[in-house]
Design an enzyme around this catalytic site. Structure first.
Site, PDB file in Angstrom:
ATOM      1  N   HIS A  82       0.747  -1.328  -0.028  1.00 49.00           N
ATOM      2  CA  HIS A  82       0.108   0.187  -0.090  1.00 49.00           C
ATOM      3  C   HIS A  82       0.852   1.304  -0.086  1.00 49.00           C
ATOM      4  O   HIS A  82       1.828   1.243   0.618  1.00 49.00           O
ATOM      5  CB  HIS A  82      -0.863  -0.045   1.274  1.00 49.00           C
ATOM      6  CG  HIS A  82      -1.780   1.294   1.358  1.00 49.00           C
ATOM      7  ND1 HIS A  82      -2.939   1.315   0.504  1.00 49.00           N
ATOM      8  CD2 HIS A  82      -1.540   2.604   2.049  1.00 49.00           C
ATOM      9  CE1 HIS A  82      -3.522   2.447   0.571  1.00 49.00           C
ATOM     10  NE2 HIS A  82      -2.697   3.279   1.468  1.00 49.00           N
ATOM     11  N   ASP A 161     -15.116   2.849   7.826  1.00 49.69           N
ATOM     12  CA  ASP A 161     -13.893   4.073   7.448  1.00 49.69           C
ATOM     13  C   ASP A 161     -14.527   4.864   6.412  1.00 49.69           C
ATOM     14  O   ASP A 161     -14.218   6.122   6.267  1.00 49.69           O
ATOM     15  CB  ASP A 161     -12.725   3.236   7.152  1.00 49.69           C
ATOM     16  CG  ASP A 161     -11.580   4.094   6.533  1.00 49.69           C
ATOM     17  OD1 ASP A 161     -11.287   4.968   7.035  1.00 49.69           O
ATOM     18  OD2 ASP A 161     -11.346   3.920   5.076  1.00 49.69           O
ATOM     19  N   ARG A 168     -14.430  13.095   8.076  1.00 43.48           N
ATOM     20  CA  ARG A 168     -13.004  13.892   8.469  1.00 43.48           C
ATOM     21  C   ARG A 168     -12.418  14.788   7.480  1.00 43.48           C
ATOM     22  O   ARG A 168     -12.032  15.928   7.752  1.00 43.48           O
ATOM     23  CB  ARG A 168     -11.948  12.930   8.734  1.00 43.48           C
ATOM     24  CG  ARG A 168     -12.114  11.960   9.868  1.00 43.48           C
ATOM     25  CD  ARG A 168     -11.226  10.842  10.019  1.00 43.48           C
ATOM     26  NE  ARG A 168      -9.722  10.964   9.678  1.00 43.48           N
ATOM     27  CZ  ARG A 168      -8.988  10.368   9.065  1.00 43.48           C
ATOM     28  NH1 ARG A 168      -9.432   9.178   8.384  1.00 43.48           N
ATOM     29  NH2 ARG A 168      -7.860  10.589   8.835  1.00 43.48           N
ATOM     30  N   SER A 183      -7.386   4.057   9.311  1.00 42.53           N
ATOM     31  CA  SER A 183      -8.031   4.292   8.436  1.00 42.53           C
ATOM     32  C   SER A 183      -7.466   3.194   7.127  1.00 42.53           C
ATOM     33  O   SER A 183      -8.011   2.404   6.596  1.00 42.53           O
ATOM     34  CB  SER A 183      -7.975   5.542   7.765  1.00 42.53           C
ATOM     35  OG  SER A 183      -8.564   5.767   6.337  1.00 42.53           O
ATOM     36  N   LYS A 187      -8.480  -1.329   6.008  1.00 39.92           N
ATOM     37  CA  LYS A 187      -8.799  -1.444   4.587  1.00 39.92           C
ATOM     38  C   LYS A 187      -8.099  -2.718   4.349  1.00 39.92           C
ATOM     39  O   LYS A 187      -8.273  -3.987   3.354  1.00 39.92           O
ATOM     40  CB  LYS A 187      -8.833  -0.587   3.607  1.00 39.92           C
ATOM     41  CG  LYS A 187      -9.946   0.463   3.764  1.00 39.92           C
ATOM     42  CD  LYS A 187      -9.670   1.803   2.792  1.00 39.92           C
ATOM     43  CE  LYS A 187      -9.021   2.860   3.614  1.00 39.92           C
ATOM     44  NZ  LYS A 187      -9.123   4.014   3.370  1.00 39.92           N
TER      45      LYS A 187
END
Ligand code: URA
Ligand code: CA
Length: 441
Positions: A82, A161, A168, A183, A187
């Site tokens: 990621h 999320d 947010r 967050s 995922k």
């Protein structure tokens, strides 16, 4: 339990219990707690922060708010990567094929999303016919047989999320370490990875503008991963300028093809070798990062990496001839050089602005409904530290509209800072973070 009391407790700087965290996450997901109370709590967390235990509990609660993907039918250790985002990041298109060619299963779920350019799926759709739509059985079969498949995100992953991130975003509470870390990790965990390599960006084009907070964010995410039993490594890397040269969908695919042919930009190649070698180590396909790097270099040298891309494109309905003949990708009507008005050394290239220059050409989505133009974008010719002569080209714009081209050109000229004194090139890999600690290079 009352939301009011939870807000007050955090406002006063106290630690929330696991039950309190589960209560607000599940209540908010179900629509039982209103936005205004959750906004107040997010702001309290922003100022008072959360400790490691609270952050891990928040992550788990968000994972449990929706479905989780079961990848157990895929053989081997599933290592996911990621990136915390940036401009012109083409790594997935290169890492997927080389890691798969080394025998590690790549079961990638990608998104489209908003941004300067499209997501990995949009980019892959530059290959005529390419599709991510397939039944789960075919996805699993492809990964087992070819070691790679790229699917669309269909499952309802971490819906808490999704709601919280959107809230947010409009309440100035995005840039809190615990909230970002939970967050992202919720995922990744929900999507079924056994192990995770994180590319945490630092610099003007990243969430975290300074190095210390980037290392702190990486550590926070590595600790969450470790806490829930997923081997996790974070690499902190430069995003003070775009990665590679190309920003735009088909342009980035061509850059990925160049890189798989061993002819890509130096920074992009180096980042892929670094992230890929950690993926192979976590996936138990190499003893250590040095051995893994040699394996990956050989995969590029021998052409196994580019063959794997061809195989992936063909397996998902795309035209594999594009891999060998990139002139087949759709071409834009306008191709124009941007020349430097002065002579000197490149001191800065504001990454966000270069992203914007690609966006205004139509390379990305401003709203979910926007249509992407896969052919447009920007290719830089000069990076930080390079010398530029007056009148020399610093970038090429690929456009389909004269007005958009003009706006893009103005943005690019402003994004470049050129000075008289010599400037050192940027250090790309700033350090790595494991469960044992932080190592800065
Ligand atoms: N990316 C995410 O997915 N979540 C954040 O909070 C920040 C970046
Ligand atoms: Ca790039």
């Amino acid at each position: 339990m009352r939301m009011y009391d939870i807000i007050m407790k955090k406002r006063n700087g106290e630690e929330l219990t696991t039950e309190e965290i589960n209560f607000f996450v599940s209540g908010y997901t179900k629509g039982e707690i209103p936005d205004y109370q959750v906004s107040a709590l997010m702001m309290a967390i922003y100022f008072q922060k959360m400790n490691k235990r609270e952050t891990a509990d928040l992550t788990k609660a968000m994972v449990d708010s929706g479905e989780t993907i079961d990848l157990s039918l895929i053989e081997g250790i599933k290592v996911d990567k990621h990136s915390t985002g940036g401009v012109g990041d083409t790594t997935t298109l290169i890492l997927g094929p080389i890691v798969a060619a080394a025998g590690a299963p790549v079961a990638k779920m990608s998104g489209r999303g908003l941004g300067h350019t499209g997501g990995t799926i949009d980019k892959l759709e530059s290959f005529d016919g390419f599709s991510v739509e397939m039944p789960v059985e075919k996805f699993i079969k492809n990964v087992n047989e070819k070691k790679i498949a790229i699917g669309g995100q269909t499952a309802n992953l971490a819906p808490a999320d999704k709601k919280l991130y959107a809230l947010r975003d409009v309440t100035a509470t995005v840039d809190n370490m615990s909230l970002i870390a939970s967050s992202i990790m919720s995922k990744k965990i929900a999507s079924g990875a056994d192990a995770i390599v994180l590319d945490v960006k630092t610099g003007s084009g990243a969430f975290m503008k300074d190095e210390d907070s980037s290392f702190e964010l990486a550590k926070e995410m590595v600790d969450i991963g470790t806490h829930v039993g997923r081997n996790t490594i974070g690499v902190v890397t430069d995003m003070d300028q775009p990665l590679g040269f190309a920003i735009g969908n088909a342009l980035e695919v061509k850059e990925a093809i160049d890189t798989l042919n061993g002819e890509g930009p130096e920074d992009l190649t180096e980042l892929c070798l670094t992230l890929g070698s950690h993926m192979l180590v976590l996936g138990k396909k190499a003893k250590n990062a040095e051995e893994a790097r040699e394996i990956l270099k050989e995969i590029i040298r021998s052409g196994e990496g580019i063959s794997k891309l061809r195989e992936l494109v063909e397996a998902q309905g795309g035209n594999p001839e594009f891999v060998d003949n990139p002139s087949l990708f759709t071409n834009p009507s306008i191709v124009e050089e941007i020349v430097s008005p002065i002579e000197g050394y490149v001191k800065e290239i504001k990454a966000d602005d270069i992203g914007l220059a690609a966006l205004v050409l139509g390379a990305g989505r401003e709203t979910k409904e926007s249509e992407i133009d896969l052919s447009v974008g920007v290719v830089l010719h000069k990076k930080i530290g390079d010398f530029v002569k007056k009148g020399e080209s610093i970038a090429t714009i690929y456009a389909n509209n004269e007005d958009k081209k003009k706006s893009s050109e103005e943005i690019i000229l402003k994004a470049y800072g050129i000075v008289d004194e010599k400037i050192k090139p940027k250090q790309l890999i700033k350090g790595i973070v494991t469960k044992d600690g932080i190592k800065k290079f």
